[in-house]
Design an enzyme around this catalytic site. Structure first.
Site, short mmCIF file in Angstrom:
data_model
loop_
_atom_site.label_atom_id
_atom_site.label_comp_id
_atom_site.label_asym_id
_atom_site.label_seq_id
_atom_site.Cartn_x
_atom_site.Cartn_y
_atom_site.Cartn_z
N THR A 29 0.73 -1.09 -0.03
CA THR A 29 -0.01 -0.10 -0.08
C THR A 29 0.91 1.12 -0.03
O THR A 29 0.30 2.18 0.42
CB THR A 29 -1.00 -0.09 1.18
OG1 THR A 29 -0.05 -0.21 2.59
CG2 THR A 29 -2.14 -1.01 1.16
N PHE A 63 1.38 3.22 9.71
CA PHE A 63 1.91 4.29 8.84
C PHE A 63 2.31 3.76 7.50
O PHE A 63 3.04 4.25 6.54
CB PHE A 63 2.89 5.01 9.37
CG PHE A 63 3.95 4.25 10.06
CD1 PHE A 63 4.83 3.85 9.25
CD2 PHE A 63 3.85 4.35 11.40
CE1 PHE A 63 5.84 3.01 10.11
CE2 PHE A 63 4.53 3.49 12.04
CZ PHE A 63 5.92 2.87 11.38
N TYR A 64 1.69 2.45 7.15
CA TYR A 64 2.14 1.86 5.86
C TYR A 64 1.31 2.14 4.92
O TYR A 64 1.11 1.27 3.93
CB TYR A 64 2.32 0.29 6.13
CG TYR A 64 3.63 -0.24 6.65
CD1 TYR A 64 4.44 0.41 7.09
CD2 TYR A 64 3.76 -1.66 6.96
CE1 TYR A 64 5.84 0.13 7.68
CE2 TYR A 64 4.86 -2.01 7.36
CZ TYR A 64 5.83 -1.29 7.74
OH TYR A 64 7.14 -1.88 8.51
N GLY A 65 0.81 3.63 4.72
CA GLY A 65 0.03 3.75 3.46
C GLY A 65 0.49 4.88 2.88
O GLY A 65 1.62 4.99 2.60
#
Length: 343
Positions: A29, A63-65
């Protein structure tokens, strides 16, 4: 293909059997758009190859977007579990949080207020589809003692917001101090043929002594050790690796090392990625390589690396490459201290 090698996690999760190679989800993502169908197949492929009773470790973060939606990774997982509820109990979910972000700048915040907000954000994104198994501050908050951070995490754990406590990017001394307050189950650090510093060795030894699992992220040298990167043109224009010193400043020097590793892999009859993963796996039964992938093909290739056994002679060959072609540049952007590592 059914994967053969499994291991147990550590601490309060020591009863849980997992695949030897974990699955990092960050690339799913981030910069490149992927369909849910493609991502779901990438996750399922690995789980389906595990022996009965073993779980796949999935590694995500608050916060892996994207800058517009930092929770995109966890939201994707919520859709995955809704579509495939039978995979909830077949996976073990690690989630990092506890950070403030402003563009590429970030700082750790392990205050009770912020940790509570962080895990609540993560659980809201998962929409009740899956409980967070391990919650871990992504970096050590150096503004407060690690003991305070762990005490805050214990409160949240006892409230039922997650099941186990983990740490990330921390020194061996920090692990020991944290573990003295409450059992730590997993520690996440960067581990690869190119990232095996003295502190890395100390963390691996301390966790072995304390019965804690280690997930070693970036075991493929952020793709450099796969043999798939031969020039900067092989890295997308908006890829953050373009500003990392090992790519931006020392590409040619490090390519010589990667090519030497590829030659060892070709002689053994495995892919360079599988050799790199096998090298991390042989560091100890408690060490789980944590490569990332967003495709079924890459997931299966990575996981098969955990079943590759390296001989003493092959480990020595890799060591010779490291001496002959030492990696140039630090792990991040020219100032690893600013990247918050080794807290």
């Amino acid at each position: 293909m059914t994967l053969k090698i499994t291991t147990n996690l550590g601490g309060t999760a020591s009863h849980i059997v997992v695949g030897k190679v974990a699955h990092g989800l960050m690339t799913m993502t981030r910069a490149v758009a992927h369909s849910d169908e493609e991502l779901f197949e990438a996750i399922k492929a690995g789980v389906d190859e595990l022996p009965i009773g073993a779980k796949m470790v999935l590694n995500s973060a608050e916060f892996y977007g994207t800058p517009d939606n930092q929770l995109a990774n966890l939201q994707m997982l919520s859709r995955f579990y809704e579509a495939h509820p039978d995979y909830v109990e077949k996976t073990f979910l690690m989630v990092k949080g506890g950070m403030h972000f402003e563009g590429f700048k970030f700082r750790a915040d392990s205050s009770m207020e912020h940790l509570r907000k962080s895990i609540d954000n993560c659980n809201a994104a998962l929409r009740g589809t899956k409980k967070v198994d391990v919650f871990q501050p992504a970096r050590v908050d150096r503004s407060r003692p690690i003991e305070e951070t762990i005490r805050n995490l214990v409160v949240l754990k006892e409230e039922g917001k997650f099941d186990h406590i983990g740490l990330s990017e921390c020194k061996a001394e920090t692990v020991r101090r944290a573990h003295a307050v409450h059992t730590i189950s997993v520690v996440e650090i960067e581990v690869s043929i190119w990232s095996y510093e003295e502190e890395t060795k100390k963390v691996i030894e301390a966790t072995r002594e304390l019965g804690i699992a280690v997930t070693g992220y970036a075991p493929l040298g952020r793709g450099f050790l796969t043999g798939q990167i031969n020039s900067m043109d092989d890295i997308p224009a908006n890829d953050f690796r373009r500003i990392m010193t090992r790519f931006k400043q020392y590409f040619d020097q490090n390519l010589a090392s990667a090519n030497a590793i590829r030659a060892i892999a070709e002689k053994k009859g495995v892919t360079p990625a599988q050799l790199a993963i096998a090298w991390v796996a042989q560091l100890g039964p408690h060490v789980l390589p944590l490569p990332g992938s967003s495709s079924k093909k890459r997931t299966l290739e990575n996981l098969a690396g955990g079943d590759v056994a390296l001989t003493e002679a092959e480990v020595a060959e890799v060591a010779e490459v490291v001496v002959k072609y030492p990696v140039q540049g630090d792990r991040y952007f020219g100032n690893d201290e600013a990247a918050g590592i080794w807290g």
